[in-house]
Design an enzyme around this catalytic site. Structure first.
Site, PDB file in Angstrom:
ATOM      1  CD  GLU A   1      -3.676   3.744   0.674  1.00 42.66           C
ATOM      2  OE1 GLU A   1      -3.769   3.966   1.874  1.00 42.66           O
ATOM      3  OE2 GLU A   1      -2.817   2.769   0.384  1.00 42.66           O
TER       4      GLU A   1
ATOM      5  N   GLY B   1     -11.539   0.384   7.073  1.00 44.10           N
ATOM      6  CA  GLY B   1     -11.417   0.141   8.088  1.00 44.10           C
ATOM      7  C   GLY B   1     -10.904   1.658   8.827  1.00 44.10           C
ATOM      8  CB  ALA B   2      -8.411   3.103  10.039  1.00 48.92           C
ATOM      9  CG  MET B   3      -6.328   7.127   5.155  1.00 54.90           C
ATOM     10  SD  MET B   3      -5.384   5.734   3.803  1.00 54.90           S
ATOM     11  CE  MET B   3      -3.925   6.404   3.509  1.00 54.90           C
ATOM     12  CD  GLU B   4      -1.921   3.962   5.396  1.00 57.35           C
ATOM     13  OE1 GLU B   4      -2.768   3.561   5.881  1.00 57.35           O
ATOM     14  OE2 GLU B   4      -1.093   3.555   4.447  1.00 57.35           O
ATOM     15  CG  ASN B   5      -4.983  10.199   6.310  1.00 57.28           C
ATOM     16  OD1 ASN B   5      -4.791   9.823   5.062  1.00 57.28           O
ATOM     17  ND2 ASN B   5      -6.033  10.084   7.122  1.00 57.28           N
TER      18      ASN B   5
ATOM     19  CG  HIS C   1      -2.620  -2.082   9.987  1.00 56.60           C
ATOM     20  ND1 HIS C   1      -2.358  -3.080   9.480  1.00 56.60           N
ATOM     21  CD2 HIS C   1      -3.210  -1.353   8.854  1.00 56.60           C
ATOM     22  CE1 HIS C   1      -2.159  -3.088   7.963  1.00 56.60           C
ATOM     23  NE2 HIS C   1      -2.677  -1.847   7.896  1.00 56.60           N
ATOM     24  CD  GLU C   2      -4.985   2.029   9.533  1.00 54.60           C
ATOM     25  OE1 GLU C   2      -4.006   2.710   8.763  1.00 54.60           O
ATOM     26  OE2 GLU C   2      -5.671   0.966   9.139  1.00 54.60           O
TER      27      GLU C   2
ATOM     28  CD  GLU D   1      -1.956  -1.390   3.355  1.00 57.60           C
ATOM     29  OE1 GLU D   1      -2.243  -2.003   4.759  1.00 57.60           O
ATOM     30  OE2 GLU D   1      -1.970  -0.164   3.165  1.00 57.60           O
TER      31      GLU D   1
HETATM   32  N1  B3K Z   1      -4.196   2.115   3.499  1.00 60.28           N
HETATM   33  C1  B3K Z   1      -5.598   2.210   3.924  1.00 60.28           C
HETATM   34  C2  B3K Z   1      -6.378   1.526   2.947  1.00 60.28           C
HETATM   35  C3  B3K Z   1      -6.679   2.656   2.066  1.00 60.28           C
HETATM   36  C4  B3K Z   1      -7.788   2.105   0.940  1.00 60.28           C
HETATM   37  C5  B3K Z   1      -8.072   3.037  -0.087  1.00 60.28           C
HETATM   38  N2  B3K Z   1      -9.147   2.476  -1.206  1.00 60.28           N
HETATM   39  C6  B3K Z   1      -5.999   1.307   5.238  1.00 60.28           C
HETATM   40  C7  B3K Z   1      -4.812   0.496   5.825  1.00 60.28           C
HETATM   41  O1  B3K Z   1      -4.672  -0.567   5.231  1.00 60.28           O
HETATM   42  O2  B3K Z   1      -4.311   0.689   6.883  1.00 60.28           O
HETATM   43 ZN    ZN Z   2      -2.664  -0.998   5.960  1.00 60.83          ZN
END
Ligand code: B3K
Ligand code: ZN
Length: 878
Positions: free
Chosen positions: A127, A267-271, A303-304, A326
């Protein structure tokens, strides 16, 4: 890198994709030096799109294409074209299979987007537009496909191979390599793709969903961190249960994985099924992490996890809709934290953040609506406006609908749009559909930037027993939006009687008084008058309870009214807010006039609050915390950094001296001896105790200093250690240096703890702060390649240490721009974020303005800039 001016992308230019991708098969031969990626895509023409020029354009950046084939026929170079942005195929059938073979270099990827190396691991961040650095693709969120991914790598270096979905095959290969194949049954946009490879240890647990399905939970960490994952696992299970109960959302795959990595931009990523986390938001042990870290982990894990429904199952049509996922997900994680802890304290912290960051953004050159109209670089739009104001916009809709109707509306949203890529408009339509309300005017919250200002006056008519509030709204102009239309604003209010209790908020014309307590008024016009009856005395109004809308309020309350509210308001948030306004007004008065008297009744009100043992300790700590210098600076027309710093110290010292005995008593009453407990109650005690210590230390109290040393020696939790170390570092001198050295020796090799060591020095407002920060840049533990380290040192100095960063000689500005220019070719996303404190240059005196502008111009003078940095600087100077 751009030599030419990059072009903005506009929401109005959105077109559905000409092609869709139903299936994706990926095969990775992983190697940090050179990874080979083979992609097989099942493409077909989108029946909903208008026919274009017959060419197919796929995104792709930093890829070395070795071969391309359509339906098994290898193409000749004349049949396609490759440029810096992608691959164009001339003439393609309506339905076909595309195969590409590319090579990429994860070990050289310092931007941390796409496939990159973090320590000994390989991991991805896609992302918003990182997938195009992995393979050629329609890298846009409205193209959703099913993925099968095969990972092949050396068995010893990369024993663990992870991707989205469920593992379906494993094989040992003859050459010392092995392979694992993953299948994700849910269609997803490319930004949710992930893979991780490395030598990882796992913390495992399970969760039984409300409908009785078993889910395997796995948190992967580097082996030496295995003892730091328990809190993250507890948080995950709490979040999963809460989402079932509060939003009716169940998890959908058989396995949920989280991987902690040390090099991460955000912070983190919700893959999907495979969250990749900055290890800061996973790893915690009481002796290595503070209460704030523990809180941060709980809310980021939640959140994730919540994104699985708000973001993954239902995703964004395009990046202008970012707040759809978001804003809503932040709202959901805020509600989670409120439900498992203290609602008032959570609200206070969120509003502090909003006022300290979002309000200034909304008032500055980078102001943009929650749903922006255009961007140059989407990475610059992961902002506090999109996230935090976006959450406020969801919160206001929840307030307007009421809890039951809002739940019906979110149920409708999940049911109607599951599996789709949608817009904020679709979200609002569900709110309307479930409630029957017309939210036409409300939609302006998505479209208009800027923070509305409310002017509120009260008038009591003793003979009629009536109280009238006149409310005017007005929103300042923002870049590109000179004229603003009135917003639809939910204004929650209460009326307090002389005994401090709530009175009925009874609108004239209503036949009977409503129940006691808070009442929601709705503003839609530039001006309103509300008359309340049945009042035998002048009430004290409690305005904007719970911060029911992201607005600035200007009222006509007296200091005495605020002290009354601070002591009695049934709304915990407003008790805090009344105190904050009192602190703020006094601090601003002291900034302008060092001799301004500090009223006795103010000190008495602080003492009463401090000694109110019946109240929630965490709330008391918030009530007695002065607003930060950075926040206060936003309240001045021309920011006086030195005056603010002096005033802050003056008032802190005064409170410390005047309340000395009470502070000592509070310190001792809240000291704990047993093991660390992570509970709202225990956190509140530590917060109040450490606040008391801070006042004593800053007042130069001898006993306070002794307590501080003793706390540093004895503490077995990082919260208390950091509180003491911070206060010592602020004082400086040989003792502070010795304490810092000891801390460094104790925690050598613990990267997240070393970040604290860097940031505590960067934030100490010592006169030699910049020299120290510059020396730390050369420390063997400093690395510009690790975003956490850069943030700990550089961002802490420039954002937190306001008085030293804004030193009159401009050395702080020069230092920051040197870092930006150094980082831009390495990690543009991070470089652009570092620039934030310079963006509000117009708010300072003319000497500082000149210095700041010259530094921004120095950036723009560079011949090659990333689009990230270019966009921020050019808008800041516009
Ligand atoms: N969705 C990701 C953010 C990714 C940022 C990319 N540059 C984290 C979050 O909001 O959960
Ligand atoms: Zn998010």
């Amino acid at each position: 890198m751009y030599r030419e001016t990059p072009h903005p992308i506009h929401l109005k230019d959105y077109r559905p994709p000409e092609f869709l991708i139903d299936r994706v098969e990926l095969r990775f031969e992983l190697d940090p030096e050179c990874t080979r990626v083979e992609a097989r895509l099942a493409l077909r023409r989108n029946p909903a799109a208008t026919r274009g020029d017959g060419h197919l354009r796929l995104h792709g950046e930093h890829l070395k294409l070795t071969q391309v084939a359509i339906d098994g026929h290898v193409l000749t170079p004349a049949e396609y074209r490759v440029d810096g942005e992608g691959l164009t195929l001339h003439r393609v059938p309506d339905r076909f299979t595309l195969e590409t073979w590319v090579e990429i270099h994860p070990g050289l990827n310092t931007a941390l987007e796409g496939l990159y190396q973090s320590g000994d691991l390989l991991c991805t961040q896609c992302e918003a537009e990182g997938f195009r650095r992995i393979t050629y693709f329609l890298d846009r969120p409205d193209v959703m496909a099913r993925y099968t991914t095969t990972l092949i790598a050396d068995r010893t270096r990369f024993p663990v191979l992870l991707s989205n979905g469920n593992p379906v095959a494993r094989a040992e290969l003859p050459d010392g390599r092995h392979s694992v194949t993953w299948e994700d049954p849910f269609p997803k946009p490319s930004y949710l793709f992930a893979l991780v490879a490395g030598d990882l240890s796992v913390i495992e647990d399970g969760f039984v969903t409300a409908s009785g399905r078993n889910v395997k939970l796995q948190i992967f960490v580097e082996p030496h961190n295995l003892d730091k994952g328990a809190h993250a696992m507890r948080s995950l299970k709490k979040a999963m249960r809460w989402d079932e109960e509060r939003f009716g959302r169940e998890y959908d795959l058989d396995i949920y994985m989280i991987v902690a990595v040390s090099h991460f931009n955000m912070g983190a990523m919700e893959n999907k099924g495979l969250n990749v986390f900055n290890d800061k938001f996973v790893l915690a042990r009481p002796d290595t992490a503070t209460d704030a870290d523990f809180d941060g982990i709980e809310s980021v894990i939640a959140h994730e996890y919540f994104h699985n429904w708000t973001g993954n199952r239902i995703t964004c049509r395009d990046w202008f809709q970012l707040s759809l996922k978001e804003g809503f997900t932040v709202y959901r994680d805020q509600e989670f934290t409120s439900d498992v802890g203290s609602r008032a304290v959570k609200r206070i912290r969120d509003v502090r953040t909003l006022r300290a960051h979002q309000f200034p953004e909304d008032a500055g050159p980078l102001a943009h609506p929650v749903r922006p109209d255009s961007y140059i670089e989407i990475n610059n739009f992961y902002t506090t406006t999109v996230y935090d104001k976006g959450a406020e916009v969801v919160r206001m809709q929840a307030a307007l609908l009421g809890p039951e109707t809002f739940r019906r509306a979110t149920d409708l949203y999940f049911e109607r749009h599951d599996g789709q890529a949608v817009t904020t408009e679709d979200f609002v339509r569900c709110m309307e559909g479930a409630s029957g309300r017309d939210l036409t005017q409300f939609r302006r919250w998505y479209e208009q930037a800027g923070t509305p200002e409310l002017h509120i006056r009260g008038e009591y008519d003793a003979t009629a027993g009536a109280y009238t509030l006149s409310v005017c709204q007005q929103t300042p102009a923002t870049p590109g939006q000179p004229i603003k239309q009135p917003f639809h604003i939910p204004l929650a209010i209460g009326l307090l009687g002389a005994d401090g209790r709530d009175l009925p908020v009874w609108l004239a014309g209503e036949s009977a008084p409503p129940a006691l307590g808070t009442r929601l008024l709705e503003l839609t016009e530039p001006e309103h008058r509300f008359t309340f009856t049945g009042l035998s005395e002048r009430p004290v109004p409690s305005l904007l309870r719970g911060f029911s809308a992201p607005v600035r309020v200007h009222d006509d309350l007296s200091d005495a009214d605020r002290m009354f509210l601070m002591a009695h308001d049934s709304d915990g948030f407003n008790r805090w807010d009344a105190a904050q306004t009192l602190h703020e007004r006094l601090l601003l008065a002291l900034t302008n006039d060092v001799a301004h008297p500090i009223p006795e009744d103010y000190i008495a009100a602080c003492r009463r609050a401090l000694c109110d043992m019946s109240a929630d300790r965490a709330l008391l700590a918030e009530v007695l915390s002065l607003p930060s210098e950075t926040y206060l600076s936003d309240r001045m027309t021309v920011i006086d950094v030195d005056g603010l710093h002096r005033a802050h110290r003056q008032l802190t010292q005064h409170i410390g001296e005047r309340l000395r005995d009470d502070l000592l008593a509070v310190y001792h009453a809240n000291a704990e001896t047993g093991d660390y407990v992570f509970s709202p109650e225990a956190i509140g005690r530590r917060a109040l105790k450490n606040l008391a210590l801070a006042y004593l230390m800053r007042a130069g109290d001898e006993e306070g200093l002794a307590l501080c040393h003793a706390q540093l020696e004895a503490a077995h939790n990082m919260t208390d250690v950091m509180a003491a170390l911070r206060l010592l570092a602020e004082q400086g001198g040989a003792e502070a240096d010795a304490a810092l050295d000891a801390f460094h020796r104790r925690w050598a090799g613990e990267s997240l703890v070393l970040d604290k060591w860097f940031s505590v020095q960067a934030s100490a407002p010592r006169p030699d702060a910049l020299e120290r920060v510059m020396a730390l840049l050369k420390h063997p533990d400093y690395s510009a390649r690790n975003p956490n380290r850069v943030r700990a040192l550089v961002s802490t100095f420039s954002n937190v240490n306001q008085v030293r960063f804004h030193a009159a000689d401009g050395a702080g500005y020069h230092f920051l721009v040197d870092r930006v220019l150094e980082l831009d070719p390495v990690n543009p996303l991070l470089a652009a974020r570092l620039l934030k404190p310079l963006v509000r240059w117009r708010r300072f005196d003319s000497e500082r303005q000149t210095l700041m502008r010259a530094e921004l111009e120095r950036v723009l003078g560079r011949s090659e800039l990333s689009s990230d940095v270019f966009e921020v600087v050019s808008k800041a100077l516009a």
